[in-house]
Design a protein around this motif. Sequence first.
Motif, PDB file in Angstrom:
ATOM      1  N   ARG A   8      39.419  44.803  40.012  1.00  0.00           N
ATOM      2  CA  ARG A   8      38.885  45.169  38.837  1.00  0.00           C
ATOM      3  C   ARG A   8      37.459  44.626  38.766  1.00  0.00           C
ATOM      4  NH1 ARG A   8      40.602  50.015  38.425  1.00  0.00           N
ATOM      5  NH2 ARG A   8      42.986  49.927  37.910  1.00  0.00           N
ATOM      6  N   ASP A   9      37.496  43.096  39.116  1.00  0.00           N
ATOM      7  CA  ASP A   9      36.238  42.527  38.841  1.00  0.00           C
ATOM      8  C   ASP A   9      36.155  41.630  39.762  1.00  0.00           C
ATOM      9  OD1 ASP A   9      33.962  41.927  37.499  1.00  0.00           O
ATOM     10  OD2 ASP A   9      34.890  40.918  35.586  1.00  0.00           O
ATOM     11  N   TYR A  10      35.082  40.755  39.815  1.00  0.00           N
ATOM     12  CA  TYR A  10      34.661  39.623  40.472  1.00  0.00           C
ATOM     13  C   TYR A  10      33.731  38.740  39.839  1.00  0.00           C
ATOM     14  CZ  TYR A  10      30.750  41.942  42.419  1.00  0.00           C
ATOM     15  OH  TYR A  10      29.740  43.009  42.534  1.00  0.00           O
ATOM     16  N   ALA A  11      33.584  37.433  40.354  1.00  0.00           N
ATOM     17  CA  ALA A  11      32.506  36.571  39.739  1.00  0.00           C
ATOM     18  C   ALA A  11      32.153  35.659  40.871  1.00  0.00           C
ATOM     19  CB  ALA A  11      33.295  35.611  38.609  1.00  0.00           C
ATOM     20  N   ALA A  22      35.184  34.679  42.876  1.00  0.00           N
ATOM     21  CA  ALA A  22      36.779  34.780  42.528  1.00  0.00           C
ATOM     22  C   ALA A  22      37.017  36.283  42.439  1.00  0.00           C
ATOM     23  CB  ALA A  22      36.855  34.025  41.043  1.00  0.00           C
ATOM     24  N   ILE A  23      38.046  36.562  42.518  1.00  0.00           N
ATOM     25  CA  ILE A  23      38.572  38.125  42.473  1.00  0.00           C
ATOM     26  C   ILE A  23      39.447  38.049  41.318  1.00  0.00           C
ATOM     27  CG2 ILE A  23      39.643  39.841  43.723  1.00  0.00           C
ATOM     28  CD1 ILE A  23      38.673  38.377  46.226  1.00  0.00           C
ATOM     29  N   GLU A  29      41.832  38.002  32.751  1.00  0.00           N
ATOM     30  CA  GLU A  29      42.759  37.304  33.462  1.00  0.00           C
ATOM     31  C   GLU A  29      42.294  36.264  34.270  1.00  0.00           C
ATOM     32  OE1 GLU A  29      45.351  39.880  35.507  1.00  0.00           O
ATOM     33  OE2 GLU A  29      46.133  40.660  33.812  1.00  0.00           O
ATOM     34  N   MET A  30      43.167  35.096  34.563  1.00  0.00           N
ATOM     35  CA  MET A  30      42.815  34.250  35.892  1.00  0.00           C
ATOM     36  C   MET A  30      42.603  35.177  37.177  1.00  0.00           C
ATOM     37  SD  MET A  30      44.935  30.945  34.674  1.00  0.00           S
ATOM     38  CE  MET A  30      44.373  30.178  36.152  1.00  0.00           C
ATOM     39  N   GLY A  52      45.012  31.078  46.153  1.00  0.00           N
ATOM     40  CA  GLY A  52      45.806  32.109  45.590  1.00  0.00           C
ATOM     41  C   GLY A  52      46.066  31.723  44.217  1.00  0.00           C
ATOM     42  N   THR A  53      46.875  32.392  43.477  1.00  0.00           N
ATOM     43  CA  THR A  53      47.145  32.199  41.890  1.00  0.00           C
ATOM     44  C   THR A  53      48.040  30.758  41.757  1.00  0.00           C
ATOM     45  OG1 THR A  53      47.435  34.535  41.386  1.00  0.00           O
ATOM     46  CG2 THR A  53      48.280  33.031  39.652  1.00  0.00           C
TER      47      THR A  53
END
Length: 81
Positions: A8-11, A22-23, A29-30, A52-53
Amino acid sequence: MVASGEWRDYAIGHGTDKAIFAIFRRSSEMPLYKIEKDPKLARKQGAYCVVGTGGVILKRGHDLANVLKVLEKKKHLRVVE
């Protein structure tokens, strides 16, 4: 994968020692994955890594294309009778 709706989002972030992409599944969320470039590790383990997480390093290497293969979906799953 953002365009297909799976992510949904990235930074994009950077510091003095590394760059991070970051994905996120949701922006609140994280991150699901972080793709990091750390030039200090370029001659050792490779400048690129996918984290990963929970901070687990999923893949590390010198070539970004090879490192990103860990994010591709496995399409060889099938039903076994």
